[in-house]
Each structure stands twice: as structure tokens, then as C-alpha cells.
Enzyme design. Structure first.
Site, PDB file in Angstrom:
ATOM      1  N   ASP A 285      -0.356   3.005   6.457  1.00 47.17           N
ATOM      2  CA  ASP A 285      -1.199   2.005   6.845  1.00 47.17           C
ATOM      3  C   ASP A 285      -1.984   1.173   5.679  1.00 47.17           C
ATOM      4  O   ASP A 285      -1.949  -0.080   6.462  1.00 47.17           O
ATOM      5  CB  ASP A 285      -1.684   2.466   7.883  1.00 47.17           C
ATOM      6  CG  ASP A 285      -0.720   3.462   8.801  1.00 47.17           C
ATOM      7  OD1 ASP A 285       0.079   3.578   9.120  1.00 47.17           O
ATOM      8  OD2 ASP A 285      -1.725   4.450   9.185  1.00 47.17           O
ATOM      9  N   HIS A 286      -1.941   2.011   4.502  1.00 46.53           N
ATOM     10  CA  HIS A 286      -2.592   0.553   4.359  1.00 46.53           C
ATOM     11  C   HIS A 286      -1.806   0.267   2.916  1.00 46.53           C
ATOM     12  O   HIS A 286      -2.419   0.848   1.509  1.00 46.53           O
ATOM     13  CB  HIS A 286      -4.215   1.053   3.556  1.00 46.53           C
ATOM     14  CG  HIS A 286      -5.379  -0.400   3.504  1.00 46.53           C
ATOM     15  ND1 HIS A 286      -5.164  -0.135   1.709  1.00 46.53           N
ATOM     16  CD2 HIS A 286      -5.708  -0.502   4.171  1.00 46.53           C
ATOM     17  CE1 HIS A 286      -6.940  -1.181   2.383  1.00 46.53           C
ATOM     18  NE2 HIS A 286      -6.219  -1.304   3.352  1.00 46.53           N
ATOM     19  N   PHE A 287      -1.056  -0.550   2.942  1.00 44.64           N
ATOM     20  CA  PHE A 287      -0.583  -1.484   3.760  1.00 44.64           C
ATOM     21  C   PHE A 287       1.054  -1.394   3.411  1.00 44.64           C
ATOM     22  O   PHE A 287       1.590  -1.134   2.477  1.00 44.64           O
ATOM     23  CB  PHE A 287      -0.492  -3.404   3.267  1.00 44.64           C
ATOM     24  CG  PHE A 287      -2.371  -3.547   3.291  1.00 44.64           C
ATOM     25  CD1 PHE A 287      -2.880  -3.461   4.855  1.00 44.64           C
ATOM     26  CD2 PHE A 287      -2.649  -3.718   2.017  1.00 44.64           C
ATOM     27  CE1 PHE A 287      -3.840  -4.522   4.339  1.00 44.64           C
ATOM     28  CE2 PHE A 287      -4.427  -4.056   2.577  1.00 44.64           C
ATOM     29  CZ  PHE A 287      -4.640  -4.412   3.409  1.00 44.64           C
TER      30      PHE A 287
ATOM     31  N   VAL B 143      -1.932   0.245  -1.064  1.00 43.09           N
ATOM     32  CA  VAL B 143      -3.284   0.185  -2.352  1.00 43.09           C
ATOM     33  C   VAL B 143      -4.458   0.777  -1.248  1.00 43.09           C
ATOM     34  O   VAL B 143      -4.691   1.655  -0.229  1.00 43.09           O
ATOM     35  CB  VAL B 143      -3.827  -1.533  -1.538  1.00 43.09           C
ATOM     36  CG1 VAL B 143      -5.184  -0.970  -2.601  1.00 43.09           C
ATOM     37  CG2 VAL B 143      -2.991  -2.038  -2.785  1.00 43.09           C
TER      38      VAL B 143
END
Length: 176
Positions: free
Chosen positions: A33-35, A40
Site C-alpha cells: 500500500d505504500h505506495f 517505499v
């Protein structure tokens, strides 16, 4: 579930310095989810890894009897992103140690590259929190062993860092 943002200690000098590493893997859930499409490691998790490294160093100064918590991020400077495949090295150095807490500087490197620089303040819990259990001694001892604390740890005189007797006694009497 407990989250650990360090994989193991590679150096641990009682009351002075601790070095821990964190290998970042694309398999880590938060990277989905990041990203999306650009994984990252969030800066907040890098700070947490720094706090775990520094917090355990501070806690060891009292033979892990004091309840040590991150009280303040005095400063945090980030110079690059951490991505899957990176190995981060957290180097925590105690700048000041008092009865009620400590100030710790943490440098985060990826290889030779400085990734981040942090100043952290830790507090010892007291008052109404003094009798609260944050970790069962058996559980804490298990994780300290898993992190290699006693394998690489050294006392100021250079002798190996021993496992605290009080934790080993609690381990022997604690039920699973």
C-alpha cells in the site's frame, strides 16, 4: 502481534552504542500500500526501527528493569528513500543518560550512504505506570535472544553482555 523494525543486532556496547540491521523485503505487507507501484518504507517505520534500537540500548542500562518509551523525536532528517532490497543499519549512540530518561542519536545508513539522522528522547515510566507490565520477562528475554543482543553485546570492560539473572529466573518460573 508485535512489530519489529530491526532484524538483529550486529554490535551492542552497554551504555554507549548499539547497531542493528533491517532487511527490507518486497514481501512485507505495508509495501503493498505504500505506495502501489512504487514501494517505499515509510519514514515513520524507519523512525520506529531507530527507536527500537535506541530504546533497547537505554533499557539495558538498567538491566531491562526500567520501562523505557519513546517520548519525543527531537529531530529527524531524511536524505533518501528506503526500498525493497535495501539493508538499513541503525547506529544508536547515547548522548545523555539521566534517572528519568535518555537522549539518543541514531544514524541510519544504507551501505555507506547516510539515509537518515535522528535525535530521540526516551523516558522511564514511573508513577501510575511503574507497576504496569509492558512485556512478560520470558517474552522479552526470548526477543532479546532472537535479536542477537547477548551474542554480540559487550560490557564496558569488553566482557560478554550476560542475560539478566532476574529475567532468567522469571523465565524458569513463568508458565507458557
Amino acid at each position: 502481534m508485535r512489530w519489529f523494525w530491526i532484524d538483529r543486532f550486529v554490535e551492542f556496547e552497554c551504555g554507549r552504542l548499539a547497531k542493528a540491521i533491517k532487511n527490507i523485503s518486497l514481501a512485507e505487507e505495508y509495501l503493498q500500500d505504500h505506495f502501489p507501484g512504487y514501494p517505499v518504507m515509510p519514514a515513520t517505520l524507519i523512525i520506529e526501527g531507530a527507536a527500537q534500537t535506541g530504546g533497547l540500548l537505554v533499557a539495558q542500562c538498567s538491566d531491562f528493569r526500567e520501562k523505557v518509551v519513546l517520548a519525543k523525536v527531537s529531530s529527524a532528517r531524511f536524505y533518501a528513500e528506503a526500498v525493497p532490497g535495501d539493508t538499513l543499519t541503525y547506529t544508536a549512540t547515547i548522548e545523555a543518560l539521566q534517572k528519568d530518561g535518555a537522549s539518543v542519536q541514531v544514524l541510519v545508513h544504507r551501505g555507506e550512504e547516510l539515509l537518515a539522522q535522528l535525535e530521540l528522547m526516551f523516558a522511564h515510566l514511573d508513577g501510575e505506570f511503574a507497576n504496569k507490565i509492558l512485556f512478560r520477562p520470558k517474552t522479552l528475554l526470548f526477543w532479546l535472544r532472537a535479536l542477537g543482543t547477548f551474542q554480540v553485546g559487550r560490557l564496558p570492560d569488553g566482557n560478554p553482555l550476560p542475560e539478566p539473572d532476574w529475567m532468567r529466573q522469571a523465565e524458569a518460573t513463568e508458565a507458557d
